[in-house]
Design a protein around this motif. Structure first.
Motif, mmCIF file in Angstrom:
data_model
loop_
_atom_site.group_PDB
_atom_site.id
_atom_site.type_symbol
_atom_site.label_atom_id
_atom_site.label_comp_id
_atom_site.label_asym_id
_atom_site.label_seq_id
_atom_site.Cartn_x
_atom_site.Cartn_y
_atom_site.Cartn_z
ATOM 1 N N ASP A 189 49.066 40.849 45.610
ATOM 2 C CA ASP A 189 48.723 39.550 46.189
ATOM 3 C C ASP A 189 47.589 38.839 45.455
ATOM 4 N N SER A 234 46.827 36.115 48.398
ATOM 5 C CA SER A 234 46.001 36.365 49.568
ATOM 6 C C SER A 234 44.805 35.414 49.561
ATOM 7 N N ARG A 259 55.995 35.908 44.931
ATOM 8 C CA ARG A 259 54.809 36.355 45.677
ATOM 9 C C ARG A 259 53.901 35.162 45.958
#
Length: 316
Positions: free
Chosen positions: A71, A147, A144
């Protein structure tokens, strides 16, 4: 263009229905078709400037995925409210390549603003580094998201340390959904790169599973005290070429790190794989590509989770 339009509608429908999306090699084929050549060019430039950088970029991807999934949390700088992963034991004064990712991200943002995640750039840069240094290629699954937070504590607990036993290494990899085979083949990434004296000191002074003259040669560079940041190659023959010599060195008990030599230390579950990859470079390359794909799928943020960070060092 019509194909891209219908693909976008399908992807939107899947995200709406499931709240998430599957990773796909074609994720950016419409939204950022120039992504692959931009990353490849940036990686090639970085390695040409410093041959060691290929190993550093590959390591960044490993260390990112092993902490709460792939992430891009490793790229986040500390803030007043968060102590990130850059100063964790495995990364402090060790993790490198952040400026390279920044430069690649800047070029990607010019081509397709707010579309490509830092996590996906990391995954592509790792693959391109391996290829540039003579290793195998693979199709990188993409999609992806990034974060918004990081954790030094999680990094300290999740990234395998160079002093771990085989039992501890197996447990660590199993905790990330990776097999013993993945452990052995992914450790083969140590066919490139360097390690610091502080990481291999205990192995060359305290362990018996190391060839004596090899240990002595390292002791001349890495004394019992001091010189913590002196570097030695993980593969003493070809540290900037991706090959299977790492496994041949394990057979000779000439691994730089304790954790590496643990893979060939009397356990049939790993010894047999080391023999296999030492004698068959093609098998190593093929299995390495498969294991890299598996690793890159560890708990990715997809769909509406996370965000696409504009600056890889901070949340939007």
């Amino acid at each position: 263009m019509a194909c891209c339009y219908y693909l976008s509608l399908l992807a939107l429908a899947l995200v709406t229905q499931a709240g998430a999306a599957e990773l796909s090699e074609e994720f950016y084929s419409c939204s950022c078709p120039k992504l692959a050549p931009i990353v490849k060019k940036g990686v090639a430039k970085a390695i040409q400037n410093e041959a060691r950088m290929g190993a550093s970029l590959l390591r960044l991807h490993f260390h990112d995925c092993f902490v709460n999934g792939c992430d891009a949390s490793i790229l986040l700088d500390d803030t007043g409210n968060m102590i990130g992963e850059k100063t964790a034991a495995a990364n402090n004064n060790s993790a490198r390549g952040f400026n390279v990712i920044d430069a690649i991200k800047a070029e990607v943002e010019k081509a397709c603003p707010r579309v490509v995640s830092c996590a996906d750039i990391l995954a592509l840069a790792a693959r391109d580094s391996v290829v540039h240094l003579g290793g195998p290629s693979w199709e990188v699954p993409l999609g992806r998201r990034d974060s918004t937070t990081a954790s030094r504590l999680a990094a300290n607990n999740s990234i395998p340390a160079p002093f771990l036993s085989l039992t501890a290494l197996k447990s660590n990899f199993a905790g990330h959904g990776l097999s013993v085979k993945d452990l052995v083949v992914l450790s083969g990434a140590h066919t490139i790169g360097l390690a610091r004296c502080v990481q291999f000191r205990a192995h060359i002074y305290n362990d018996s599973n190391i060839e004596a003259s090899f240990a002595r040669s390292l002791q001349s560079k890495c004394p019992r005290r001091g010189n913590d940041n002196v570097l030695a190659p993980l593969d003493f023959q070809t540290p900037t070429h991706f090959d299977n010599l790492y496994f041949k060195h394990l057979l000779m008990k000439k691994a730089l790190l304790h954790s590496d030599q643990e893979l060939f230390n009397g356990s049939s579950s790993t010894d047999n794989l080391v023999h296999k990859y030492a004698s068959d470079s093609d098998a190593f390359f093929k299995d390495f590509a498969k294991s890299m794909i598996r690793m890159s799928k560890i708990k990715p943020l997809t769909g509406t989770k996370g965000q696409i960070r504009v600056n890889c060092r901070k949340a939007n």
